[in-house]
Design a protein around this motif. Structure first.
Motif, PDB file in Angstrom:
ATOM      1  N   ALA C 199       0.829  -1.180   0.164  1.00  0.00           N
ATOM      2  CA  ALA C 199      -0.090   0.066  -0.079  1.00  0.00           C
ATOM      3  C   ALA C 199       0.997   1.151   0.100  1.00  0.00           C
ATOM      4  O   ALA C 199       2.092   1.266   0.239  1.00  0.00           O
ATOM      5  CB  ALA C 199      -1.011   0.015   1.171  1.00  0.00           C
ATOM      6  N   ARG C 200       0.272   2.659  -0.269  1.00  0.00           N
ATOM      7  CA  ARG C 200       1.120   3.709  -0.311  1.00  0.00           C
ATOM      8  C   ARG C 200       1.243   3.965   1.020  1.00  0.00           C
ATOM      9  O   ARG C 200       0.150   4.154   2.046  1.00  0.00           O
ATOM     10  CB  ARG C 200       0.170   4.449  -1.121  1.00  0.00           C
ATOM     11  CG  ARG C 200       0.635   6.093  -1.197  1.00  0.00           C
ATOM     12  CD  ARG C 200       0.226   6.676  -2.539  1.00  0.00           C
ATOM     13  NE  ARG C 200      -1.158   7.149  -2.580  1.00  0.00           N
ATOM     14  CZ  ARG C 200      -1.546   8.523  -2.282  1.00  0.00           C
ATOM     15  NH1 ARG C 200      -0.596   9.342  -2.099  1.00  0.00           N
ATOM     16  NH2 ARG C 200      -2.694   8.568  -2.341  1.00  0.00           N
ATOM     17  N   ALA C 201       2.147   4.624   1.249  1.00  0.00           N
ATOM     18  CA  ALA C 201       2.521   5.004   2.647  1.00  0.00           C
ATOM     19  C   ALA C 201       2.500   6.603   2.689  1.00  0.00           C
ATOM     20  O   ALA C 201       2.988   7.293   1.471  1.00  0.00           O
ATOM     21  CB  ALA C 201       3.805   4.831   3.216  1.00  0.00           C
ATOM     22  N   VAL C 202       1.832   7.452   3.678  1.00  0.00           N
ATOM     23  CA  VAL C 202       1.906   8.782   3.732  1.00  0.00           C
ATOM     24  C   VAL C 202       2.236   8.966   5.027  1.00  0.00           C
ATOM     25  O   VAL C 202       2.033   8.626   6.114  1.00  0.00           O
ATOM     26  CB  VAL C 202       0.525   9.478   3.297  1.00  0.00           C
ATOM     27  CG1 VAL C 202       0.422  10.872   3.718  1.00  0.00           C
ATOM     28  CG2 VAL C 202      -0.059   9.077   1.877  1.00  0.00           C
ATOM     29  N   HIS C 203       3.299  10.015   4.941  1.00  0.00           N
ATOM     30  CA  HIS C 203       3.861  10.663   6.219  1.00  0.00           C
ATOM     31  C   HIS C 203       3.365  11.711   6.772  1.00  0.00           C
ATOM     32  O   HIS C 203       3.196  12.848   5.903  1.00  0.00           O
ATOM     33  CB  HIS C 203       5.424  10.796   6.194  1.00  0.00           C
ATOM     34  CG  HIS C 203       6.146   9.271   5.675  1.00  0.00           C
ATOM     35  ND1 HIS C 203       6.507   8.725   6.704  1.00  0.00           N
ATOM     36  CD2 HIS C 203       6.192   8.747   4.636  1.00  0.00           C
ATOM     37  CE1 HIS C 203       7.222   7.308   6.351  1.00  0.00           C
ATOM     38  NE2 HIS C 203       6.859   7.473   4.980  1.00  0.00           N
ATOM     39  N   LEU C 204       3.348  11.919   8.087  1.00  0.00           N
ATOM     40  CA  LEU C 204       2.600  13.094   8.656  1.00  0.00           C
ATOM     41  C   LEU C 204       3.626  13.438   9.765  1.00  0.00           C
ATOM     42  O   LEU C 204       3.928  12.639  10.548  1.00  0.00           O
ATOM     43  CB  LEU C 204       1.223  12.579   9.147  1.00  0.00           C
ATOM     44  CG  LEU C 204       0.325  13.994   9.596  1.00  0.00           C
ATOM     45  CD1 LEU C 204      -0.005  14.848   8.460  1.00  0.00           C
ATOM     46  CD2 LEU C 204      -1.060  13.551  10.379  1.00  0.00           C
ATOM     47  N   ASN C 205       3.932  14.810   9.691  1.00  0.00           N
ATOM     48  CA  ASN C 205       4.959  15.258  10.885  1.00  0.00           C
ATOM     49  C   ASN C 205       4.355  16.660  11.324  1.00  0.00           C
ATOM     50  O   ASN C 205       4.289  17.480  10.637  1.00  0.00           O
ATOM     51  CB  ASN C 205       6.241  15.310  10.206  1.00  0.00           C
ATOM     52  CG  ASN C 205       7.472  14.955  11.296  1.00  0.00           C
ATOM     53  OD1 ASN C 205       6.949  15.079  12.565  1.00  0.00           O
ATOM     54  ND2 ASN C 205       8.472  14.559  10.950  1.00  0.00           N
ATOM     55  N   ALA C 206       4.097  16.832  12.558  1.00  0.00           N
ATOM     56  CA  ALA C 206       3.846  18.025  13.216  1.00  0.00           C
ATOM     57  C   ALA C 206       2.585  18.473  12.488  1.00  0.00           C
ATOM     58  O   ALA C 206       2.705  19.753  12.208  1.00  0.00           O
ATOM     59  CB  ALA C 206       5.082  18.890  13.359  1.00  0.00           C
ATOM     60  N   GLY C 207       1.567  17.876  12.204  1.00  0.00           N
ATOM     61  CA  GLY C 207       0.512  18.486  11.578  1.00  0.00           C
ATOM     62  C   GLY C 207       0.650  18.606  10.035  1.00  0.00           C
ATOM     63  O   GLY C 207      -0.425  19.112   9.451  1.00  0.00           O
ATOM     64  N   SER C 208       1.635  18.176   9.327  1.00  0.00           N
ATOM     65  CA  SER C 208       1.793  18.648   7.957  1.00  0.00           C
ATOM     66  C   SER C 208       2.106  17.210   7.332  1.00  0.00           C
ATOM     67  O   SER C 208       2.894  16.447   7.671  1.00  0.00           O
ATOM     68  CB  SER C 208       3.152  19.479   7.693  1.00  0.00           C
ATOM     69  OG  SER C 208       2.965  20.717   8.276  1.00  0.00           O
ATOM     70  N   LEU C 209       1.299  17.201   6.144  1.00  0.00           N
ATOM     71  CA  LEU C 209       1.783  16.115   5.178  1.00  0.00           C
ATOM     72  C   LEU C 209       3.027  16.113   4.661  1.00  0.00           C
ATOM     73  O   LEU C 209       3.277  17.358   4.180  1.00  0.00           O
ATOM     74  CB  LEU C 209       0.750  15.731   4.234  1.00  0.00           C
ATOM     75  CG  LEU C 209      -0.716  15.041   4.762  1.00  0.00           C
ATOM     76  CD1 LEU C 209      -1.687  15.192   4.042  1.00  0.00           C
ATOM     77  CD2 LEU C 209      -0.593  13.740   5.434  1.00  0.00           C
ATOM     78  N   ALA C 210       3.877  15.135   4.476  1.00  0.00           N
ATOM     79  CA  ALA C 210       5.266  15.258   3.738  1.00  0.00           C
ATOM     80  C   ALA C 210       4.763  15.158   2.251  1.00  0.00           C
ATOM     81  O   ALA C 210       4.214  14.598   1.636  1.00  0.00           O
ATOM     82  CB  ALA C 210       6.116  14.181   4.051  1.00  0.00           C
TER      83      ALA C 210
END
Lengths: 221, 232, 210
Positions: C199-210
């Protein structure tokens, strides 16, 4: 809509049967309130007096508020409210179910408390019990309705337990006014006849309509 | 838009500056002294307009609450809050001027048989609770929705309180207006209307000034957030 | 129901003074599975709750099948399942009663609750109050609840926390079974999960999508 509300109310009754969290507390509370009001009026609530009739209404309203403090407690423990909000049911069913449960709890408490109150204060010459019962039933609907509404609004508030009585009590003042008038009328004095009962029914209708209209905004974010 | 904002404070400022002193002048030098109540009746020209103004402010708050639930824009939430806030300020004045009149007319500070003042007391208690609700919720969507629903429910409470008090009442407030129209001399009515217009314009002035303050505060907060790099 | 498209457009959520999610833009195609990765407090739960329609965006929009998530009609809500940090169950009810309530609210009269409980390995604890359940058991029951009505959109928030090895296998199998047939969004700390699922991975960091 109705089946969902009944399912939610049923859960609340089952939980109350198992945990006995609310009704016992309400019973003890209404007894203590009646005793306190009696002594606070130092004898003016003697046998057969109108003050004794009015006192029932104060006790019922405060006891109802005590019960309301736990309205959505079971839904908050594990976040069950989220599941209810996402279920494909009319959101009005959530508070109607909760209000039905509150109504039921109040009726149970009154079934015990009203006969005791009657015996304590009116061995003879009390108000006509039929009118008092009808007035109480109509009032219970209104109290359960606006109380559940207020409890829903107070969800997520920092000071929920302190807040709830402050929100509910002004809303139920008209119920107390009409209830007391109906009870006085039931002594056989001509105070408005059926009008207080009609008013209580009207109150219930108005708040059902208002709650219905706002129910989408009541529980969600 | 900016000039409109300025007009919304300038016009009521001018009107209230003229009308409120005019009410005082008319009440004391033009209207004849009341037959029955004498000088103490003069407070009628202030107490009653203040009470009606308070109702108008609460109604504005409730109307804005309904608009918020419909439009979901922050400005309607602010308007609703400012309306209720103004209503309670005027309401405090009602609860201060009412007893003065009651003492003069009936010899008691509070007449539990007076229909209007008791309805007002219920409503005042109710809308005071609005502030407790609002300030115990964190700023955000949930607080706006809950405040709006609560402000809106007051609309049901007003007529119901009137009815309940009427059903339960024992004494009757001196009815100055009969139902068929004004049963008082024209000078009474005119002074009353001038007083009402004056109080209303003062209310509009207070509301629009507070709104400007609230909007400026919201704008400052927004700029602070942009400065922090949060840009939302 | 067909698996829906999920779209977040410049979606922000603020709690008081804290910006939990910042202008998130994300499209999940119909039938796609996305794993949302990110440290604690990155805003994963907020994002999931926005998609579920349990939170209202401060700015921007969160839509399911072209409709604002908060005003999803009942027909759409019937196809959404969300399991969060808390089990969303009633503590004073048994495992079976909890699922019975869920089935009733979902309008599923023919749900085989015994089979479902056996499937998640709780068959022998079906009639116990969930008060005494461990974290992992609650997680299994929550998974059973979330998938009982064959949702077209499945939102899971750290579903593996507290699960034992068997439980994780069950979870992976559940997600794998949904690949292509439903839209899935899973918040996780398990960096290996996207690869295992393909599956596709989506990264979230400190409220922002990478």
């Amino acid at each position: 809509m109705i089946p969902a509300a009944l399912a939610i109310a049923r859960v609340k009754f089952v939980l109350e049967l198992r945990r006995r969290e609310v009704i016992f507390a309400m019973l003890l509370f209404i007894a203590a309130t009646i005793v306190i009001v009696h002594f606070a009026l130092s004898g003016d609530t003697g046998a057969g007096s109108r003050a004794a009739a009015g006192m029932l209404w104060a006790a019922v309203v405060f006891t109802a508020v005590l019960g309301l403090l736990r309205t959505f407690a079971a839904e908050q423990e594990e976040g069950a409210l989220d599941a209810l909000l996402l279920a494909p049911i009319d959101r009005a069913a959530i508070w109607i179910g909760a209000a039905l449960a509150q109504f039921g709890f109040l009726v149970v408490v009154e079934v015990v408390a009203v006969p005791v109150w009657w015996v304590l204060f009116f061995q003879a010459g009390g108000p006509s019990i039929g009118t008092v019962v009808v007035a109480l039933l109509l009032a219970n609907i209104g109290i359960a309705l606006v109380g559940t509404l207020a409890a829903a609004l107070a969800l997520g508030a920092r000071t929920r337990d302190v807040l709830l009585p402050v929100l509910v009590l002004p809303l139920v003042i008209p119920i107390v006014l009409a209830g007391v008038t109906a009870t006085y009328g039931a002594f056989g004095e001509e105070v408005g006849g059926l009008r207080p009962l009609g008013f209580l029914a009207l109150y219930d209708l108005v708040f059902v309509a208002l709650a219905w209209g706002t129910s989408e905004h009541l529980l969600g974010d | 838009m900016r000039s409109l904002g300025r007009l919304s404070t300038t016009i009521p400022l001018v009107l209230s500056t003229i009308l409120i002193p005019l009410t005082v002048a008319l009440a004391f030098w033009w209207t004849p002294e009341d037959f029955d109540q004498g000088l103490s009746q003069k407070i009628f020209y202030f107490h009653v307009p203040i009470a009606l103004t308070s109702y108008v402010a609460f109604a504005f708050g409730a109307f804005s609450a309904a608009m918020y639930l419909w439009k979901r824009t922050e400005v309607w939430d602010l308007r609703s809050y400012v309306g209720v806030h103004s209503g309670t300020i005027w309401g405090t004045l009602v609860l201060l001027t009412g007893p003065i009149w009651a003492k003069a007319s009936w010899g008691v500070w509070w007449n539990w048989g007076d229909r209007q003042i008791n309805v007002f007391l219920i409503l005042f208690l109710y809308y005071c609770a609005y502030f407790m609700l609002r300030f115990s919720l964190d700023e955000g969507e949930r607080r706006r929705s809950a405040s709006a629903v609560f402000a809106l429910l007051g609309i049901g409470l007003i007529p119901l309180s009137f009815l309940a008090v009427r059903i339960a009442q024992t004494l009757i407030h001196p009815v100055v207006f009969s139902t068929g129209g004004a049963a008082m001399p024209n000078s009474f009515l005119l002074t009353f209307l001038v007083g009402f217009a004056g109080m209303l314009s003062l209310m509009v002035l207070l509301i629009s000034t507070e709104m400007r303050g609230k909007r400026t505060a919201a704008r400052v907060l927004q700029l602070q957030r942009v400065a922090r790099g949060e840009d939302a | 129901m067909e698996p829906p498209v999920v779209t977040l457009t410049e979606c922000s959520k603020r709690f008081g003074d804290r910006l939990a999610l910042r202008k998130a833009t994300l499209t999940i195609a119909a039938g796609e599975t996305i794993v949302l990765l990110g440290p604690n407090g990155a805003g994963k739960s907020t994002l999931l709750r926005l998609v579920a329609g349990l939170l209202r965006p401060t700015a921007g929009s969160a839509q399911i099948a072209g409709v604002d998530a908060t005003s999803a009609p009942r027909s759409l809500r019937a196809g959404i399942a969300y399991a969060g940090h808390r089990s969303q169950l009633y503590r004073g009810l048994t495992a079976r009663e909890n699922l019975e309530l869920h089935a009733r609210l979902q309008g599923q009269r023919d749900l085989d609750i015994t089979a479902l409980l056996n499937h998640v390995g709780l068959g022998d604890r079906a009639d116990e109050y969930i008060d005494g359940f461990s974290r992992g058991m609650l997680q299994r029951l929550a998974l059973a609840r979330a998938t009982a009505h064959q949702p077209a959109l499945l939102l899971l928030d750290e579903p593996a926390s507290g699960l034992d090895a068997d439980g994780r296998l069950l979870l992976d199998a559940t997600l794998r079974a949904g690949l292509g047939t439903r839209t899935q969004l899973v918040a996780s700390h398990d960096d290996g999960l996207p690869a295992r699922l393909g599956a596709r991975a989506v990264h979230l960091n400190a409220g922002s999508l990478a």
